[in-house]
Design a protein around this motif. Structure first.
Motif, PDB file in Angstrom:
ATOM      1  N   VAL A 143       0.868  -1.189   0.000  1.00 22.87           N
ATOM      2  CA  VAL A 143       0.000   0.000   0.000  1.00 22.87           C
ATOM      3  C   VAL A 143       0.901   1.233   0.000  1.00 22.87           C
ATOM      4  O   VAL A 143       1.482   1.607   1.018  1.00 22.87           O
ATOM      5  CB  VAL A 143      -0.946   0.012   1.210  1.00 22.87           C
ATOM      6  N   GLU A 144       0.987   1.885  -1.162  1.00 24.32           N
ATOM      7  CA  GLU A 144       1.892   3.021  -1.307  1.00 24.32           C
ATOM      8  C   GLU A 144       1.276   4.312  -0.781  1.00 24.32           C
ATOM      9  O   GLU A 144       1.880   5.046  -0.013  1.00 24.32           O
ATOM     10  CB  GLU A 144       2.280   3.192  -2.780  1.00 24.32           C
ATOM     11  N   ARG A 145       0.055   4.589  -1.200  1.00 21.74           N
ATOM     12  CA  ARG A 145      -0.678   5.774  -0.737  1.00 21.74           C
ATOM     13  C   ARG A 145      -2.118   5.376  -0.469  1.00 21.74           C
ATOM     14  O   ARG A 145      -2.654   4.482  -1.113  1.00 21.74           O
ATOM     15  CB  ARG A 145      -0.637   6.895  -1.778  1.00 21.74           C
ATOM     16  N   MET A 146      -2.746   6.081   0.462  1.00 22.80           N
ATOM     17  CA  MET A 146      -4.127   5.744   0.798  1.00 22.80           C
ATOM     18  C   MET A 146      -4.919   7.004   1.085  1.00 22.80           C
ATOM     19  O   MET A 146      -4.434   7.926   1.755  1.00 22.80           O
ATOM     20  CB  MET A 146      -4.158   4.804   2.009  1.00 22.80           C
ATOM     21  N   VAL A 147      -6.143   7.038   0.590  1.00 20.81           N
ATOM     22  CA  VAL A 147      -7.076   8.122   0.869  1.00 20.81           C
ATOM     23  C   VAL A 147      -8.304   7.519   1.548  1.00 20.81           C
ATOM     24  O   VAL A 147      -8.880   6.544   1.043  1.00 20.81           O
ATOM     25  CB  VAL A 147      -7.507   8.856  -0.413  1.00 20.81           C
ATOM     26  N   ILE A 148      -8.685   8.048   2.701  1.00 19.12           N
ATOM     27  CA  ILE A 148      -9.863   7.580   3.427  1.00 19.12           C
ATOM     28  C   ILE A 148     -10.904   8.692   3.391  1.00 19.12           C
ATOM     29  O   ILE A 148     -10.628   9.832   3.784  1.00 19.12           O
ATOM     30  CB  ILE A 148      -9.520   7.221   4.879  1.00 19.12           C
ATOM     31  N   ILE A 149     -12.107   8.357   2.925  1.00 16.44           N
ATOM     32  CA  ILE A 149     -13.166   9.347   2.734  1.00 16.44           C
ATOM     33  C   ILE A 149     -14.356   9.020   3.641  1.00 16.44           C
ATOM     34  O   ILE A 149     -14.909   7.922   3.584  1.00 16.44           O
ATOM     35  CB  ILE A 149     -13.645   9.372   1.267  1.00 16.44           C
ATOM     36  N   GLY A 150     -14.741   9.976   4.473  1.00 21.16           N
ATOM     37  CA  GLY A 150     -15.950   9.831   5.290  1.00 21.16           C
ATOM     38  C   GLY A 150     -15.958   8.578   6.139  1.00 21.16           C
ATOM     39  O   GLY A 150     -16.994   7.909   6.255  1.00 21.16           O
ATOM     40  N   SER A 151     -14.834   8.267   6.758  1.00 20.30           N
ATOM     41  CA  SER A 151     -14.725   7.025   7.515  1.00 20.30           C
ATOM     42  C   SER A 151     -14.230   7.320   8.930  1.00 20.30           C
ATOM     43  O   SER A 151     -13.191   7.949   9.105  1.00 20.30           O
ATOM     44  CB  SER A 151     -13.755   6.074   6.802  1.00 20.30           C
ATOM     45  N   GLY A 152     -14.970   6.835   9.929  1.00 20.41           N
ATOM     46  CA  GLY A 152     -14.611   7.114  11.318  1.00 20.41           C
ATOM     47  C   GLY A 152     -13.646   6.096  11.879  1.00 20.41           C
ATOM     48  O   GLY A 152     -13.971   5.386  12.841  1.00 20.41           O
ATOM     49  N   VAL A 153     -12.462   6.021  11.314  1.00 20.72           N
ATOM     50  CA  VAL A 153     -11.488   5.028  11.787  1.00 20.72           C
ATOM     51  C   VAL A 153     -11.023   5.326  13.206  1.00 20.72           C
ATOM     52  O   VAL A 153     -10.454   4.458  13.869  1.00 20.72           O
ATOM     53  CB  VAL A 153     -10.274   4.944  10.831  1.00 20.72           C
ATOM     54  N   THR A 154     -11.259   6.549  13.676  1.00 16.30           N
ATOM     55  CA  THR A 154     -10.911   6.881  15.056  1.00 16.30           C
ATOM     56  C   THR A 154     -12.171   7.112  15.899  1.00 16.30           C
ATOM     57  O   THR A 154     -12.138   7.816  16.895  1.00 16.30           O
ATOM     58  CB  THR A 154     -10.031   8.149  15.107  1.00 16.30           C
ATOM     59  N   LEU A 155     -13.274   6.488  15.490  1.00 19.58           N
ATOM     60  CA  LEU A 155     -14.558   6.672  16.165  1.00 19.58           C
ATOM     61  C   LEU A 155     -14.504   6.262  17.627  1.00 19.58           C
ATOM     62  O   LEU A 155     -14.014   5.192  17.964  1.00 19.58           O
ATOM     63  CB  LEU A 155     -15.645   5.852  15.461  1.00 19.58           C
ATOM     64  N   ASP A 156     -14.998   7.135  18.484  1.00 18.59           N
ATOM     65  CA  ASP A 156     -15.214   6.811  19.892  1.00 18.59           C
ATOM     66  C   ASP A 156     -16.716   6.563  20.043  1.00 18.59           C
ATOM     67  O   ASP A 156     -17.519   7.497  19.980  1.00 18.59           O
ATOM     68  CB  ASP A 156     -14.768   7.973  20.785  1.00 18.59           C
ATOM     69  N   SER A 157     -17.097   5.304  20.223  1.00 13.07           N
ATOM     70  CA  SER A 157     -18.516   4.956  20.215  1.00 13.07           C
ATOM     71  C   SER A 157     -19.300   5.645  21.325  1.00 13.07           C
ATOM     72  O   SER A 157     -20.489   5.919  21.181  1.00 13.07           O
ATOM     73  CB  SER A 157     -18.694   3.432  20.332  1.00 13.07           C
ATOM     74  N   ASP A 158     -18.662   5.936  22.452  1.00 14.89           N
ATOM     75  CA  ASP A 158     -19.375   6.564  23.568  1.00 14.89           C
ATOM     76  C   ASP A 158     -19.611   8.049  23.330  1.00 14.89           C
ATOM     77  O   ASP A 158     -20.672   8.588  23.626  1.00 14.89           O
ATOM     78  CB  ASP A 158     -18.600   6.375  24.868  1.00 14.89           C
ATOM     79  N   ILE A 159     -18.598   8.730  22.766  1.00 17.68           N
ATOM     80  CA  ILE A 159     -18.692  10.181  22.596  1.00 17.68           C
ATOM     81  C   ILE A 159     -19.279  10.554  21.239  1.00 17.68           C
ATOM     82  O   ILE A 159     -20.218  11.333  21.139  1.00 17.68           O
ATOM     83  CB  ILE A 159     -17.304  10.837  22.768  1.00 17.68           C
ATOM     84  N   ASP A 160     -18.740   9.979  20.179  1.00 18.59           N
ATOM     85  CA  ASP A 160     -19.114  10.411  18.840  1.00 18.59           C
ATOM     86  C   ASP A 160     -20.545  10.052  18.478  1.00 18.59           C
ATOM     87  O   ASP A 160     -21.189  10.764  17.705  1.00 18.59           O
ATOM     88  CB  ASP A 160     -18.151   9.806  17.815  1.00 18.59           C
ATOM     89  N   VAL A 161     -21.059   8.945  18.984  1.00 21.93           N
ATOM     90  CA  VAL A 161     -22.442   8.592  18.695  1.00 21.93           C
ATOM     91  C   VAL A 161     -23.399   9.510  19.436  1.00 21.93           C
ATOM     92  O   VAL A 161     -24.375  10.010  18.882  1.00 21.93           O
ATOM     93  CB  VAL A 161     -22.711   7.114  19.053  1.00 21.93           C
ATOM     94  N   GLU A 162     -23.120   9.792  20.709  1.00 22.50           N
ATOM     95  CA  GLU A 162     -24.016  10.626  21.502  1.00 22.50           C
ATOM     96  C   GLU A 162     -23.960  12.092  21.091  1.00 22.50           C
ATOM     97  O   GLU A 162     -24.948  12.807  21.187  1.00 22.50           O
ATOM     98  CB  GLU A 162     -23.658  10.491  22.983  1.00 22.50           C
ATOM     99  N   GLU A 163     -22.796  12.569  20.619  1.00 24.96           N
ATOM    100  CA  GLU A 163     -22.638  13.984  20.289  1.00 24.96           C
ATOM    101  C   GLU A 163     -22.436  14.192  18.791  1.00 24.96           C
ATOM    102  O   GLU A 163     -21.883  15.197  18.373  1.00 24.96           O
ATOM    103  CB  GLU A 163     -21.444  14.552  21.058  1.00 24.96           C
ATOM    104  N   GLY A 164     -22.898  13.253  17.985  1.00 21.68           N
ATOM    105  CA  GLY A 164     -22.684  13.318  16.544  1.00 21.68           C
ATOM    106  C   GLY A 164     -23.722  14.153  15.825  1.00 21.68           C
ATOM    107  O   GLY A 164     -24.370  15.026  16.404  1.00 21.68           O
ATOM    108  N   LEU A 165     -23.900  13.829  14.519  1.00 19.51           N
ATOM    109  CA  LEU A 165     -24.774  14.626  13.675  1.00 19.51           C
ATOM    110  C   LEU A 165     -26.251  14.410  13.972  1.00 19.51           C
ATOM    111  O   LEU A 165     -27.081  15.233  13.630  1.00 19.51           O
ATOM    112  CB  LEU A 165     -24.507  14.301  12.197  1.00 19.51           C
TER     113      LEU A 165
END
Length: 223
Positions: A143-165
């Motif tokens: 894997v030489e280069r990578m682009v991640i689009i709209g992906s919560g790879v660092t999602l904190d399920s306790d905080i981000d779900v409760e205080e998300g969109l």
């Protein structure tokens, strides 16, 4: 009541023609002694002078539906490979592993089987970002280069779900919207998914139900 035309099947056929016109062909690779099958769109003619590009789709539809808007733009520049993740399109497994690590391993082995060699660039969309990230962790030498689009790879399920969109008390509540099973929930999802969404009321309920029926087959297999 007259049932609407099967829009999903018709659209899927059109997308296959679009991918073929862009210089790709459909192929299916069997792994794990026949337990796993990965479908992938690969170049009809491999060009050694071009870099390789892997497009990994997210939850909601197979690879064609999510990558068609750009496929004709990237195929002139790259050797493009577009896999269907497990339980999408013609990709499936009888094994019980449902992790993105397993998805990543299956995609990588399928790419090797169809003849991809050397390094490649990778774009992961939404859930495909998790799979792409796992591919980079497991196979850093390719894997030489990578682009991640709209992906919560660092999602904190306790905080981000409760205080998300949108308001959700837990992952299960969020799934009721993200994996919408009614036209009403689908329209709610459209409202929060786009900065300037089209009026969701313009989509007839019968067309939305047709798409949901196809999606539920995917979700039930994945779960």
């Amino acid at each position: 009541m007259v049932k609407c035309i099967n829009f999903t099947a018709s659209r899927d056929w059109c997308l296959s023609r679009s991918f073929g016109s862009a210089g790709l062909k459909s192929t299916t690779t069997t792994l794990h002694d026949g337990d796993t099958s990965i479908h992938c769109w690969i170049p009809k003619t491999y060009k050694p002078n071009k870099p390789n590009l892997i497009l990994v789709h997210g939850i909601g539809a197979n690879a064609k539906w999510q990558w068609d808007p750009i496929i004709s733009r990237v195929t002139p520049l790259y050797n493009v490979y577009v896999p269907d993740l497990l339980f999408y399109g013609d990709s499936y497994t009888t094994r019980m592993d449902r992790t993105e690590q397993f998805q990543a391993e299956c995609v990588m082995r399928a790419l090797e089987r169809v003849g991809l060699t050397g390094k490649f660039n990778l774009v992961g969309l939404s859930y495909g970002g998790f799979v792409g990230y796992s591919m980079a962790v497991q196979f850093p030498e390719v894997v030489e280069r990578m682009v991640i689009i709209g992906s919560g790879v660092t999602l904190d399920s306790d905080i981000d779900v409760e205080e998300g969109l949108f308001s959700a008390n837990n992952i299960k509540d969020a799934a009721n919207i993200l994996l919408a099973q009614t036209p009403e929930k689908t329209r709610e999802l459209l409202k929060i998914s786009f900065y300037k969404p089209l009026n969701p009321k313009l989509a007839p309920s019968c067309l939305i139900k047709d798409f949901i029926e196809v999606s539920l087959i995917i979700y039930s297999s994945y779960i």
